[in-house]
Scaffold this motif. Structure first.
Motif, PDB file in Angstrom:
ATOM      1  N   HIS A 162       1.611   0.327  10.286  1.00  0.00           N
ATOM      2  CA  HIS A 162       1.778   1.131  11.504  1.00  0.00           C
ATOM      3  C   HIS A 162       3.154   0.958  12.132  1.00  0.00           C
ATOM      4  N   GLY A 206       4.765   3.672   2.448  1.00  0.00           N
ATOM      5  CA  GLY A 206       3.769   2.606   2.436  1.00  0.00           C
ATOM      6  C   GLY A 206       4.218   1.401   3.235  1.00  0.00           C
ATOM      7  N   THR A 223      -8.639  -3.109  -1.944  1.00  0.00           N
ATOM      8  CA  THR A 223      -8.451  -2.001  -0.999  1.00  0.00           C
ATOM      9  C   THR A 223      -8.041  -2.589   0.326  1.00  0.00           C
ATOM     10  N   ARG A 250       7.204  -1.760   7.084  1.00  0.00           N
ATOM     11  CA  ARG A 250       6.920  -0.450   6.521  1.00  0.00           C
ATOM     12  C   ARG A 250       7.965  -0.132   5.458  1.00  0.00           C
ATOM     13  N   ASN A 283      -1.645  -0.467  -3.813  1.00  0.00           N
ATOM     14  CA  ASN A 283      -1.083  -0.258  -5.149  1.00  0.00           C
ATOM     15  C   ASN A 283      -0.385  -1.507  -5.696  1.00  0.00           C
ATOM     16  N   ARG A 336       8.071   7.761   5.123  1.00  0.00           N
ATOM     17  CA  ARG A 336       7.220   6.588   4.914  1.00  0.00           C
ATOM     18  C   ARG A 336       6.518   6.685   3.562  1.00  0.00           C
ATOM     19  N   CYS A 393       0.844  -1.190   0.000  1.00  0.00           N
ATOM     20  CA  CYS A 393       0.000   0.000   0.000  1.00  0.00           C
ATOM     21  C   CYS A 393       0.880   1.240   0.000  1.00  0.00           C
ATOM     22  N   THR A 394       0.286   2.364  -0.342  1.00  0.00           N
ATOM     23  CA  THR A 394       1.005   3.631  -0.378  1.00  0.00           C
ATOM     24  C   THR A 394       0.993   4.272   1.003  1.00  0.00           C
ATOM     25  N   ALA A 395       1.604   5.468   1.099  1.00  0.00           N
ATOM     26  CA  ALA A 395       1.691   6.152   2.395  1.00  0.00           C
ATOM     27  C   ALA A 395       0.321   6.552   2.924  1.00  0.00           C
ATOM     28  N   ASP A 396      -0.658   6.720   2.021  1.00  0.00           N
ATOM     29  CA  ASP A 396      -2.001   7.082   2.480  1.00  0.00           C
ATOM     30  C   ASP A 396      -2.909   5.864   2.656  1.00  0.00           C
ATOM     31  N   GLY A 397      -2.320   4.633   2.591  1.00  0.00           N
ATOM     32  CA  GLY A 397      -3.096   3.431   2.840  1.00  0.00           C
ATOM     33  C   GLY A 397      -3.802   2.870   1.626  1.00  0.00           C
ATOM     34  N   ARG A 398      -3.525   3.382   0.443  1.00  0.00           N
ATOM     35  CA  ARG A 398      -4.188   2.894  -0.767  1.00  0.00           C
ATOM     36  C   ARG A 398      -3.396   1.695  -1.320  1.00  0.00           C
TER      37      ARG A 398
END
Length: 888
Positions: A419, A455, A389, A445, A370, A453, A363-368
């Motif tokens: 996290h 993702g 997702t 991470r 990818n 960060r 996932c990306t840094a915003d939680g999406r």
């Protein structure tokens, strides 16, 4: 002969075999131990672990066979692999698939084969555990079960390395992939950031240059000359009027070289020059230029002829001399190459991620999300076009390692890694479609080069099969113990120092001591001095690395037993002896049976040698296995000279030919007999030969052949038959035989669809002949009349005497009435010359009636009726004539 496997299935099977990485590897004790056990337990000289490759079978382990591989076309095991089940061939010479196989007809002359397929983890049959013998034999259900059990142990060893290697490789690949993924994502992010910063700087720099050009020519010149981008200016003719130092560096031409030259012929590739000239003309005529004040990419040529890609921004500005065009050009070939390489690396990374069997999600840094690779979608049962997702986990039942406790969304490895937690080999269970599978998850991470960060990533490896294999290994250990305890065999293992390290309970009873008391003790203490003197030399042989087999007698529990023992060297990975396995079989009953059989054979030999019958036993290869003494009297051949030879080798092809078909009918299970005449230098014989099949179950192993001299009986029967079918006076066929011959001729005419005819004759005025010449004269007329008839017809025609002066002739293949008339004329003409009756000439004639049938539906009665009618027609016409009647 080879069982054909489907090409696609066989290719997949060979790939599964190659994936095991066992082909052409050195011998391994873990396999050799099992082949030795199979050879000893099943009492066969040859035992193999065979792997069936594309064009060969290669032996991972072998006992009793020197070669390491054979062509697949000769492989018995190829048939077992194709059938995917236990294959038993009790006698190869009686099996059409193998009777001509070089391994059967030549060394090692295999006569028995039993092979159990072994399978890879993905279900492909890759080889067998097989045992072979040089003599035919039966294979019991217990032996079949034993071979299957041993094959399952081989199969476990076969797949053990693959599973362990797969796990290690997966772990290493996962660790390496995590590191590479972090490095690539960091490098990619840093590269993009740097490109953005460079592009921003370049845009700002170029804007400053353009503003400065508008303000000051001198200042512009300073800026142009100091620019890192090539600057080229041309006039309305397309001639170069300005060329800065960066242009010299970019294109290889000096300023002095190019001033005044046509720009198109200097740096524009040939294929684009026409378009350049068209654009210039369009602008000069309309004042509109498509490429002015835009940033475009296009190809350009260097002085060396090398073609590069440049990014160009061109502007038009008026001067006192007219319009000038100025263009900043930047060589972006290196940047494009770098972008291409980065895209290629990304494609390779995507291909790797979709090829490996490790599920990967990032996932990306915003939680999406990818990244959600092929394997991860398969794990969760998602379609390949599913937009994953962070909430994908709600579609699955995820549990902790116990498979019962549900895993909360916040406990999933991706959430924990996102996290900041480093997750390493976290066990979890995913339940889907009612089936639970075990996984190990690792994640962390992701940070860029500056520590920010970007993702998180998690990889999951399916370890369900590994857990099953570990469970299967435990079952195999229990199974091996059960096998050794239930085999009718004494089994022991002695290490290199001569100490017992294993004994089954049967072996302990043999030595008369508890197993616990024997284990760890020298083998010497289990024997008396006299007993050890017998076995000691064999122990030394096995300790030296050579198998030792022997028979002996020993008193056990007060009873004298006969036994057969094999000491099999236990070789280490370097091929050096590390002790030996000892196996012994109670053969007391077999010994007693051999004695009983020998006595029985002696009694049988005495009986058969004194019977006036030729008795022999011939196996399926037509070789004599038994012959009684009558062969010497009848054929002059000693029975000992027959044994092991084929009938044709002893008596020749001419002798075998008339008997061969009956022998092979016997091999099909039928009791058959024939009468055959034989001749030698002293006398002729007629033999009645009886073939009796020797059956064992449903198989016919050979034939008992009993030959009886029936010469006298045959001669007597032949004489009776001749008397019954022949007219005593004339020697012609009599009425009884005539009826049989006519029926046969009618049947042949029906089969061949050819016409036939029947002739009736009687002698004219025969009563007068009898009255004048007497019965002796009448008999002489009948005999000469018979000879005249035989001389007037074809050899294929049949002349018969019905009674008195009534005769008949059966004519076959008579094509027309005209041909019948020709025959009638010949018969009349044959009587022209006078008969010599008791020294006196006598004229004899006959009336003849011929019935001709052109179709095949006539019966004997119909033919006789028409022949008789034609006969009376000839008589009424004055006798000494013939008449032909067609059968409608």
């Amino acid at each position: 002969m080879q069982t054909v496997i489907d090409d696609v299935d066989d290719a997949a099977r060979v790939r599964a075999l190659e994936a095991l990485a066992l082909l052409d590897t050195p011998a391994e004790e873990r396999f050799d131990r099992l082949t030795r056990l199979a050879s000893a337990a099943l009492n066969t000289p040859i035992a193999l672990v065979s792997l069936v490759d594309l064009g060969r079978q290669w032996f991972k382990s072998r006992v009793g066979l020197a070669v390491a591989e054979t062509p697949r076309s000769m492989a018995f095991c190829s048939h077992a692999v194709a059938g995917r089940e236990l294959l038993v061939v009790p006698d190869t010479l009686r099996d059409a698939r193998f009777s001509t196989n070089p391994l059967v007809t030549q060394a090692p002359k295999v006569r028995f084969y039993a092979g159990q397929p072994i399978f890879s983890l993905d279900g492909h049959a890759v080889g067998t555990l097989c045992v072979l013998d040089t003599v035919p034999r039966a294979f019991s259900a217990a032996e079949s079960l034993l071979l299957r059990d041993l094959a399952s142990l081989v199969e476990s060893e076969l797949n053990k390395n693959a599973l362990v290697s797969a796990r290690q490789a997966a772990e290493q690949a996962l660790q390496q992939f995590n590191a590479e993924l972090e490095a690539r994502i960091g490098a990619r992010t840093a590269s993009l950031q740097e490109s953005n910063r460079a592009l921003t700087r370049e845009v700002a720099q170029r804007k400053d240059i353009e503003d400065t050009l508008r303000q000051s020519e001198a200042r512009n010149r300073t800026i142009i000359e100091s620019s890192l981008s090539a600057f080229v200016s041309i006039d309305t003719r397309g001639c170069i009027v300005d060329w800065n130092a960066a242009a010299e560096h970019t294109f290889g031409w000096t300023r002095a070289d190019v001033l005044g030259l046509d720009l198109a012929t200097t740096i524009i590739p040939q294929r684009f020059r026409a378009a350049h000239h068209d654009g210039m003309a369009r602008y000069l005529s309309s004042g509109v230029g498509r490429v002015l004040n835009q940033r475009i990419e296009l190809p350009a040529c260097k002085k060396s002829g090398e073609e590069i890609t440049v990014e160009m921004a061109i502007s038009a500005f008026p001067t006192a001399e007219g319009v000038l065009f100025g263009a900043f050009l930047h060589d972006i070939s290196a940047r494009l190459d770098a972008q291409g390489a980065l895209q290629e690396q990304q494609k390779q990374l995507d291909a790797v991620l979709d090829t490996i069997d490790v599920g990967v999600v990032a996932c990306t840094a915003d939680g999406r999300i990818n990244l959600f690779n092929h394997a991860m979608r398969d794990i969760h049962g998602l379609a390949h076009d599913h937009a994953a997702t962070l909430a994908w986990a709600v579609h699955d039942d995820m549990f902790r390692a116990d498979g019962v406790t549900p895993l909360a969304p916040g406990e999933t490895p991706l959430h924990r890694s996102f996290h900041g937690e480093v997750v390493q080999d976290y066990p979890l269970v995913i339940a889907r479609d009612g089936y639970k599978r075990s996984f190990l998850a690792s994640g962390r991470r992701l940070l860029d080069a500056e520590g920010a960060r970007i993702g998180a990533v998690v990889a999951m490896k399916d370890v369900t099969d590994l857990a099953l294999v570990q469970h299967e290994l435990k079952l195999n250990e229990q199974r091996l113990l059960a096998i050794t305890e239930n085999l009718p065999t004494l089994i022991g293992q002695i290490d290199r120092s001569g100490v017992f390290v294993f004994l089954n309970s049967r072996a302990a009873r043999f030595f008369g001591m508890p197993r616990e008391q024997l284990l760890g003790q020298p083998v010497r203490m289990a024997y008396s001095d006299a007993e050890f003197a017998k076995v000691g030399p064999h122990i030394e042989t096995a300790m030296g690395g050579t198998r030792a087999s022997f028979e002996g007698d020993m008193t056990v529990e007060g009873r004298l037993l006969s036994y057969y023992a094999s000491y099999i060297p236990n070789l280490d990975a370097d091929g050096k002896p590390n002790g030996f396995f000892a196996m012994a079989f109670d053969i007391s009953e077999r010994k007693a049976s051999e004695i009983r059989q020998r006595d029985s054979e002696e009694r049988l030999r005495t009986i058969t040698d004194n019977l006036p019958i030729l008795i022999s036993y011939i196996d399926r290869d037509t070789r004599f296995q038994f012959a009684n003494a009558m062969h010497t009297q009848w054929y002059g051949v000693c029975p000992a000279e027959l044994i092991g030879k084929t009938v044709e080798e002893v008596f020749g092809r001419e002798f075998c030919a008339p008997r061969e078909a009956y022998f092979y009918r016997c091999l099909e299970g039928e009791t058959v007999q024939l009468d055959i005449a034989i001749a030698n230098e002293t006398h002729n014989r007629v033999l009645n030969i009886l073939f009796i099949p020797h059956k064992r179950g449903d198989a016919v192993l050979g034939a008992y052949v009993l030959s009886t001299d029936v010469t006298a009986t045959w001669q007597h029967e032949h004489q009776l038959t001749e008397l019954a079918n022949t007219d005593a006076l004339t020697g012609l066929h009599n009425r009884r035989h005539y009826e049989v011959l006519l029926a046969a001729a009618i049947e042949r005419a029906g089969r061949s669809k050819r016409p036939m005819a029947l002739v009736y004759l009687d002698i004219d005025h025969f009563k007068t002949i009898n009255d004048t010449l007497g019965h002796a004269g009448g008999d002489e007329v009948l005999k000469q009349f018979s000879r005249r008839l035989n001389g007037a017809v074809r050899k294929t025609d049949t002349v018969c005497r019905l009674a008195g002066d009534e005769f008949t002739i059966i004519l076959e293949n008579v094509d027309s009435v005209a041909e019948c008339e020709t025959i009638g004329q010949k018969l009349v003409a044959s009587m022209t010359l006078a008969f010599d009756i008791l020294g006196h000439p006598w004229n004899v004639s006959a009336s003849i009636g011929i019935a001709w049938c052109a179709h095949q539906a006539a019966t004997a009665q119909v033919l006789a009726t028409h022949a008789d009618t034609a006969l009376y027609s000839a008589k009424h016409a004055g006798k000494n004539q013939y008449r032909v009647a067609g059968v409608p």
